[in-house]
Design a protein around this motif. Structure first.
Motif, mmCIF file in Angstrom:
data_model
loop_
_atom_site.group_PDB
_atom_site.id
_atom_site.type_symbol
_atom_site.label_atom_id
_atom_site.label_comp_id
_atom_site.label_asym_id
_atom_site.label_seq_id
_atom_site.Cartn_x
_atom_site.Cartn_y
_atom_site.Cartn_z
ATOM 1 N N ALA A 102 17.901 101.077 137.655
ATOM 2 C CA ALA A 102 16.857 101.503 136.821
ATOM 3 C C ALA A 102 16.798 103.013 136.329
ATOM 4 O O ALA A 102 16.861 103.742 137.258
ATOM 5 C CB ALA A 102 15.433 100.926 137.137
ATOM 6 N N THR A 123 11.114 103.030 136.300
ATOM 7 C CA THR A 123 10.949 101.886 135.595
ATOM 8 C C THR A 123 11.666 100.730 135.547
ATOM 9 O O THR A 123 12.633 100.673 136.217
ATOM 10 C CB THR A 123 11.296 102.844 133.978
ATOM 11 O OG1 THR A 123 12.647 102.732 133.922
ATOM 12 C CG2 THR A 123 10.664 103.874 133.634
ATOM 13 N N PRO A 124 10.950 99.569 135.109
ATOM 14 C CA PRO A 124 11.390 98.131 135.344
ATOM 15 C C PRO A 124 12.793 98.094 134.794
ATOM 16 O O PRO A 124 12.924 98.596 133.706
ATOM 17 C CB PRO A 124 10.278 97.189 134.904
ATOM 18 C CG PRO A 124 9.193 98.126 134.976
ATOM 19 C CD PRO A 124 9.683 99.559 134.560
ATOM 20 N N MET A 125 13.873 97.400 135.148
ATOM 21 C CA MET A 125 15.130 97.098 134.509
ATOM 22 C C MET A 125 14.805 95.434 134.200
ATOM 23 O O MET A 125 14.133 94.629 134.596
ATOM 24 C CB MET A 125 16.239 97.009 135.493
ATOM 25 C CG MET A 125 17.563 96.574 135.124
ATOM 26 S SD MET A 125 18.765 96.627 136.477
ATOM 27 C CE MET A 125 19.009 98.477 136.286
ATOM 28 N N PRO A 126 15.304 95.318 132.985
ATOM 29 C CA PRO A 126 15.173 93.965 132.383
ATOM 30 C C PRO A 126 15.823 92.886 133.079
ATOM 31 O O PRO A 126 16.896 93.354 133.699
ATOM 32 C CB PRO A 126 15.904 94.215 130.981
ATOM 33 C CG PRO A 126 15.675 95.706 130.659
ATOM 34 C CD PRO A 126 16.015 96.245 131.964
ATOM 35 N N GLU A 127 15.421 91.807 133.065
ATOM 36 C CA GLU A 127 15.666 90.557 133.914
ATOM 37 C C GLU A 127 17.027 90.263 133.700
ATOM 38 O O GLU A 127 17.909 89.948 134.658
ATOM 39 C CB GLU A 127 15.115 89.276 133.754
ATOM 40 C CG GLU A 127 13.439 89.372 134.373
ATOM 41 C CD GLU A 127 12.797 88.088 134.304
ATOM 42 O OE1 GLU A 127 13.566 87.031 134.087
ATOM 43 O OE2 GLU A 127 11.650 87.984 134.290
ATOM 44 N N ASP A 128 17.769 90.226 132.542
ATOM 45 C CA ASP A 128 19.310 90.078 132.211
ATOM 46 C C ASP A 128 20.078 91.079 133.096
ATOM 47 O O ASP A 128 21.053 90.584 133.458
ATOM 48 C CB ASP A 128 19.477 89.807 130.694
ATOM 49 C CG ASP A 128 19.140 91.308 130.014
ATOM 50 O OD1 ASP A 128 18.415 92.215 130.537
ATOM 51 O OD2 ASP A 128 19.592 91.096 128.800
ATOM 52 N N GLN A 129 19.658 92.255 132.998
ATOM 53 C CA GLN A 129 20.383 93.327 133.727
ATOM 54 C C GLN A 129 20.230 93.084 135.119
ATOM 55 O O GLN A 129 21.436 93.352 135.823
ATOM 56 C CB GLN A 129 19.910 94.512 133.258
ATOM 57 C CG GLN A 129 20.147 95.248 131.714
ATOM 58 C CD GLN A 129 19.716 96.413 131.675
ATOM 59 O OE1 GLN A 129 19.510 97.282 132.418
ATOM 60 N NE2 GLN A 129 19.871 96.833 130.182
ATOM 61 N N GLN A 159 19.999 90.040 136.525
ATOM 62 C CA GLN A 159 20.919 89.045 137.064
ATOM 63 C C GLN A 159 22.290 89.896 137.166
ATOM 64 O O GLN A 159 23.131 89.042 137.917
ATOM 65 C CB GLN A 159 20.764 88.066 135.987
ATOM 66 C CG GLN A 159 19.213 87.392 136.303
ATOM 67 C CD GLN A 159 19.215 86.314 135.067
ATOM 68 O OE1 GLN A 159 18.429 86.386 134.143
ATOM 69 N NE2 GLN A 159 19.890 84.949 135.374
ATOM 70 N N TRP A 181 13.675 83.104 140.516
ATOM 71 C CA TRP A 181 12.934 84.259 141.149
ATOM 72 C C TRP A 181 11.916 83.800 142.161
ATOM 73 O O TRP A 181 11.641 84.537 142.891
ATOM 74 C CB TRP A 181 12.183 85.044 139.915
ATOM 75 C CG TRP A 181 13.363 85.704 138.843
ATOM 76 C CD1 TRP A 181 13.868 85.135 137.922
ATOM 77 C CD2 TRP A 181 13.493 87.118 139.037
ATOM 78 N NE1 TRP A 181 14.702 86.101 137.340
ATOM 79 C CE2 TRP A 181 14.468 87.246 138.227
ATOM 80 C CE3 TRP A 181 13.191 87.960 140.094
ATOM 81 C CZ2 TRP A 181 15.179 88.532 137.946
ATOM 82 C CZ3 TRP A 181 13.864 89.339 139.836
ATOM 83 C CH2 TRP A 181 14.641 89.800 138.958
ATOM 84 N N SER A 198 12.061 94.626 142.465
ATOM 85 C CA SER A 198 12.117 93.645 141.228
ATOM 86 C C SER A 198 11.458 92.214 141.461
ATOM 87 O O SER A 198 10.655 91.642 140.791
ATOM 88 C CB SER A 198 13.344 93.617 140.313
ATOM 89 O OG SER A 198 13.643 94.846 139.886
ATOM 90 N N LYS A 200 7.805 90.866 140.394
ATOM 91 C CA LYS A 200 7.814 89.608 139.607
ATOM 92 C C LYS A 200 6.769 88.676 140.263
ATOM 93 O O LYS A 200 6.131 88.147 139.590
ATOM 94 C CB LYS A 200 8.910 88.956 139.251
ATOM 95 C CG LYS A 200 8.906 88.119 138.252
ATOM 96 C CD LYS A 200 10.547 87.479 137.836
ATOM 97 C CE LYS A 200 10.386 86.345 136.844
ATOM 98 N NZ LYS A 200 9.791 86.792 135.834
#
Length: 494
Positions: free
Chosen positions: A15, A32-38, A40, A85, A131, A135
């Motif tokens: 991230a 900063t948060p990383m998008p879920e698709d990244q 995965q 998740w 993450s 979540k």
């Protein structure tokens, strides 16, 4: 594991952080948060390694290799890869009471032992752990879990740091009534006052978990120092068991000429007062400001780094970090093979920020202070230093020897001593008459955590010495299991 061929298809990504020049303007967390698709995709990099060293949790050459709390890392990496998740959170909580803490402040010995790391950048385990936990909070999956029944047994825990909190969480889940005593004005110990807010937000993260523990039935008693405000003997009378998790809080001093000068402080004095000021919104009476000053930090570890980051946020004029050890190599050397913790050169957040502000890493290696120089008012104004060469003495031990001709005088109006800790404070131990080991830590083994006084247990840094938050959580869980067995004759705690 994640995807069978993921480690060959995808590159390691982490991230992004807020830029150093922007983040030093406030005390907010800068990850900063990383998008879920990244995320995965990163979970997919977890390979079918056969023997996952990431969760072994052993010590090699006095350093952690793999996760000390034996997190089931390949399992929740795979669950994240598959988008499951909530199941990943369940597996994470099975071994870790506070993944939101370790996901922020743990140096990730799991990644140092990742099998993929032998030939390629390791899996981003720490980022995935962080993450999953976040979540869980966002989705409302983390809620108070009350025990099904109460045993009627009462346990007192002295110290509310990560060891004390994990012990409290486990023993409360077993149905015991748990009271945690804390000498500071807020619970959390090291998590509250030992780690700066930009690394671990106190109101949004630490208090969030403390509120859950209280809702589950754990009682916190603050502003109470056992042995001073409350006799230790009273705990022995009123509780069925007592657990000491007081930490390793005696700072290592530097007894060189000029130590008595004003403006020379232990690092934790500086950091604790700063966090208290951040929480209160106004400078507290013990606040120590680095604004407009040349700051010298003696010590190159995590505490020293926290002093660098804090000084920069104050608006210091300059910052120098003296490190007596040599600069690490850029990559593993033959004497530091996998799966040992990689002793390689890296910049932590404080060094990144200092480099962005002043153009270079603030650390000066193989250098030690020889004396402090003061002005006419008794304030420190400079630090005299010398470079050293590490040589074997007559006993065969490496010791630092000064190198003639390398002396320097560095201006300083604030000096912070961040050279580690020597063990727990001794007053409480003396009052109880507890046995200690050769390093002044409480004597207790790693199976029963029992001290020399029946019914009194010890865990965390006060037992094992200064260490990582994740080791403290390991100790808290271990002592809870031992204490539960002592109270009930058996235990179902893991």
């Amino acid at each position: 594991m994640g995807k069978a061929t993921g480690f060959m298809e995808y590159l390691r990504e982490v991230a992004e952080d807020v830029s150093p020049r922007d983040r030093i303007r406030n005390w907010d967390e800068f990850h900063t948060p990383m998008p879920e698709d990244q995320l995965q995709v990163q979970g997919a990099r977890c390979m079918d390694c056969g023997t996952p060293f990431c969760h072994t949790g052993i010590e090699i050459n006095r350093m952690a290799s793999g996760c000390p709390i034996n997190n089931l890392i390949p399992e929740w990496n795979d669950l994240v890869y598959r988008g499951l998740w909530e199941e990943a959170l369940d597996r994470l909580h099975k071994t870790n009471n506070f993944p939101e803490f370790t996901g922020r402040v743990c140096p990730a010995p799991c990644e140092g032992a990742c099998v993929l790391g032998i030939t390629s950048p390791p899996v981003t385990i720490k980022n995935i752990e962080y993450s999953i936990a976040e979540k869980g909070w966002q989705e409302g999956w983390i809620t108070p879990q009350l025990p099904k029944e109460r045993t009627g047994k009462k346990v007192a825990i002295v110290g509310s740091g990560p060891a004390g909190l994990s012990a409290a969480a486990q023993l409360n889940s077993a149905g015991h009534w748990v009271t945690v005593y804390e000498r500071e004005d807020r619970p959390g110990g090291l998590l509250m006052y030992g780690i700066p807010n930009m690394k671990l937000d106190k109101k949004k993260v630490v208090m969030r978990r403390l509120d859950v523990l209280q809702a589950e039935g754990v009682t916190f008693v603050c502003n109470t120092e056992i042995g001073k405000d409350l006799p230790a003997e009273q705990l022995m009378r009123e509780y069925d068991a007592v657990i000491l998790c007081t930490g390793s809080t005696r700072p290592r001093n530097l007894e060189i000429p000029g130590r008595e000068l004003k403006g020379i402080h232990f690092a934790m004095e500086f950091l604790t007062a700063n966090t208290r000021t951040v929480l209160e919104g106004n400078p507290t009476p013990d606040y120590i400001s680095a604004a407009g000053k040349d700051v010298i930090i003696i010590g190159g570890g995590d505490t020293g780094t926290d002093c660098v980051g804090t000084s920069l946020r104050h608006g210091c004029n300059s910052v120098t970090q003296l490190e007596i050890m040599p600069k690490p190599a850029e990559s593993r050397t033959p004497t530091n093979p996998w799966p040992e913790w990689p002793k390689v050169y890296r910049q932590d957040y404080g060094q990144e920020e200092a480099a962005a502000m002043f153009g270079d890493d603030p650390r000066t290696y193989v250098t030690t202070a020889t004396n402090f120089e003061g002005d006419e008012q008794g304030n420190v104004k400079a630090v005299h230093t010398v470079q050293v060469n590490w040589m074997k003495n007559e006993q065969g031990r490496f010791t630092p020897q000064p190198i003639p001709g390398t002396e320097k005088v560095i201006p300083a109006q604030l000096v912070l001593l961040a050279m580690g800790f020597l063990g727990p404070e001794q007053m409480l131990l003396d009052s109880l008459g507890l046995d200690r080991d050769g390093r002044s830590n409480i004597q207790a083994d790693t199976e029963e955590y029992q001290t020399s006084l029946p019914g009194v247990f010890a865990a965390g840094d006060c037992r094992r010495g200064q260490s990582l938050v994740v080791w403290a959580i390991n100790e808290g869980r271990g002592v809870a299991k031992a204490c539960d067995r002592f109270l009930m004759g058996k235990t179902d705690l893991e």
